[in-house]
Design an enzyme around this catalytic site. Structure first.
Site, mmCIF file in Angstrom:
data_model
loop_
_atom_site.group_PDB
_atom_site.id
_atom_site.type_symbol
_atom_site.label_atom_id
_atom_site.label_comp_id
_atom_site.label_asym_id
_atom_site.label_seq_id
_atom_site.Cartn_x
_atom_site.Cartn_y
_atom_site.Cartn_z
ATOM 1 N N LYS A 195 43.246 13.049 57.303
ATOM 2 C CA LYS A 195 42.513 13.997 57.983
ATOM 3 C C LYS A 195 42.274 12.662 59.586
ATOM 4 C CE LYS A 195 42.275 17.170 56.708
ATOM 5 N NZ LYS A 195 42.276 18.951 55.570
HETATM 6 C C1 LIG Z 1 42.239 19.580 54.904
HETATM 7 C C2 LIG Z 1 40.973 20.610 54.865
HETATM 8 C C3 LIG Z 1 40.386 21.444 54.451
HETATM 9 C C4 LIG Z 1 40.165 20.699 53.217
HETATM 10 O O1 LIG Z 1 39.101 20.021 53.089
HETATM 11 P P1 LIG Z 1 39.228 19.020 51.684
HETATM 12 O O2 LIG Z 1 38.624 18.079 52.246
HETATM 13 O O3 LIG Z 1 40.896 18.606 51.288
HETATM 14 O O4 LIG Z 1 38.500 19.789 50.771
HETATM 15 C C5 LIG Z 1 39.477 22.464 54.668
HETATM 16 N N1 LIG Z 1 40.531 23.164 56.226
HETATM 17 C C6 LIG Z 1 41.373 22.504 56.835
HETATM 18 C C7 LIG Z 1 41.994 23.985 57.982
HETATM 19 C C8 LIG Z 1 41.824 21.978 55.874
HETATM 20 O O5 LIG Z 1 43.235 20.979 56.992
#
Ligand SMILES: *Cc1c(COP(=O)(O)O)cnc(C)c1O
Length: 381
Positions: A195
């Site tokens: 991210k």
């Molecule tokens: C990555 C992601 C999540 C989940 O996040 P995690 O930290 O991996 O549990 C939720 N929603 C979207 C749109 C994502 O891209």
């Protein structure tokens, strides 16, 4: 120009180019070691306090509650919004599955709605999906492009529904100059390693509503009783969805470069647009005039006019040591979703033709040029 070229740049023509990788801006190790030295390695500590405070300031909301993941934050948010068995929640058909899973964790039913040209929830399709059981709408800001929050919020207000924003892919994105995460009843972010800012694993729930914050804070930490004597007299069934101070230490260092991280993602996208401009048969990612797309990833659609289909392009790039990812499989096509099939054409089309290219902070222009050259060569064959 990508402003901060770094030693991590993979500009040698033979290097493997990953689709994503984390970037450490500098203080991560220092803060992590401080947390270790101070002995605060679990779910209390100054870095957690600092991380939540800084994040709430960056987004411009009253409360920020850290969590063990973005998925956990989504579950906490829906639980705090009192989504229960028998409820329906509208979700975009084209999305990463975590928000859909979170609806199911609550015993409720996700109702997928098609996306529009921004690859996010189509506001014009929402009302036809509302039933007497509908409780709320999850808007996902997919791939860095925000959903049309002003319109979605207005529909929700008129129909008495909640709005939860999933901003996991869109730190710093804006709708008419206003930051995502500030429109809904609550919003969540992820800090997974790919991210825009990361804590390794982690997430956060932000809201201006004290009731949501308080309910989620209790559930996140086991719903322990309100006093030392009553600690083990739990007020409800809770979860352990806590972030650690070690993760938050990394996060505090990352947040010092929040603006720079977002800026680099946008610069990478601008560079791709320039380098890919002369290649026919490729559709560039959306960028609505009302939106600030932060380009978590750089997604393209492969048209018939390109020399080969998406799967062939993916395979050929892989053999040139360039890693890519196919777009999401729509909610309505998931094997565990048993649903009567309405036509959801745009999400289906994106899933068939979409591919996203490597994008990570520290990526050099040379790498982007090499990727564009490879795509040009494959298309011309
Ligand atoms: C990555 C992601 C999540 C989940 O996040 P995690 O930290 O991996 O549990 C939720 N929603 C979207 C749109 C994502 O891209």
């Amino acid at each position: 120009m990508i402003t901060s070229m770094t030693p991590q740049s993979t500009d040698k023509p033979s290097d493997h180019v990953p689709v994503a990788k984390p970037y450490l801006w500098g203080r991560e190790k220092e803060y992590l070691c401080a947390a270790l030295d101070e002995g605060w390695i679990s779910s209390h500590g100054r870095f957690l306090d600092e991380f939540e405070k800084r994040f709430s300031e960056i987004v411009g909301v009253r409360y920020a509650l850290s969590a063990s993941s973005g998925t956990a934050a989504l579950h906490l948010a829906l639980d705090a919004l009192q989504v229960r068995e028998g409820d329906e929640v509208i979700v975009p058909d084209f999305t990463m599955m975590a928000p859909v899973f979170a609806v199911i964790y609550c015993g409720a039913k996700p109702v997928p709605v098609d996306v529009d040209a921004t690859w996010t929830l189509d506001p014009e399709r929402i009302e036809e999906a509302i039933t007497p059981r509908t409780r709320g709408i999850i808007a996902v800001h997919t791939y860095g492009h925000p959903a049309r929050m002003d319109v979605i919020s207005e529909i929700a207000r008129r129909r008495g529904l909640f709005v939860l924003e999933d901003a996991a892919e869109s730190h710093g994105a804006e709708v008419f100059g206003r930051q995502v995460g500030t429109f809904g009843d609550a919003a969540v972010y992820s800090f997974y390693a790919n991210k825009i800012v990361t804590t390794g694993e982690g997430g956060i729930l932000v809201t201006n509503r004290q009731d949501i914050h308080n309910r989620a804070a209790a559930k996140k930490n086991m719903c322990f009783g309100p006093s030392a004597e009553a600690r083990f007299d739990h007020t409800d069934v809770g979860f352990n969805y806590r972030m650690t101070n070690l993760q938050a230490a990394v996060g505090v260092a990352q947040l010092e470069y929040f603006d720079a991280a977002v800026k680099q993602k946008i610069e990478i996208a601008d560079c791709y647009r320039r380098e890919l401009a002369d290649i026919g048969g490729l559709q560039m990612p959306p960028s609505a005039p009302w939106a600030r797309n932060v380009y978590w990833v750089f997604g393209i659609l492969i048209d018939k006019a390109f020399g080969c289909d998406r799967d062939t392009l993916e395979r050929e790039l892989a053999s040139a040591a360039i890693e890519t990812r196919r777009f999401f499989v729509p909610v309505h096509q998931q094997r565990w979703m048993s649903m009567e099939h309405r036509a959801i054409p745009i999400a289906s089309d994106l899933s068939r033709r979409g591919l996203y290219l490597p994008s990570f902070i520290g990526m050099g222009e040379g790498t982007i040029r090499r990727i564009a050259d490879a795509i040009r060569r494959i298309g011309a064959r």
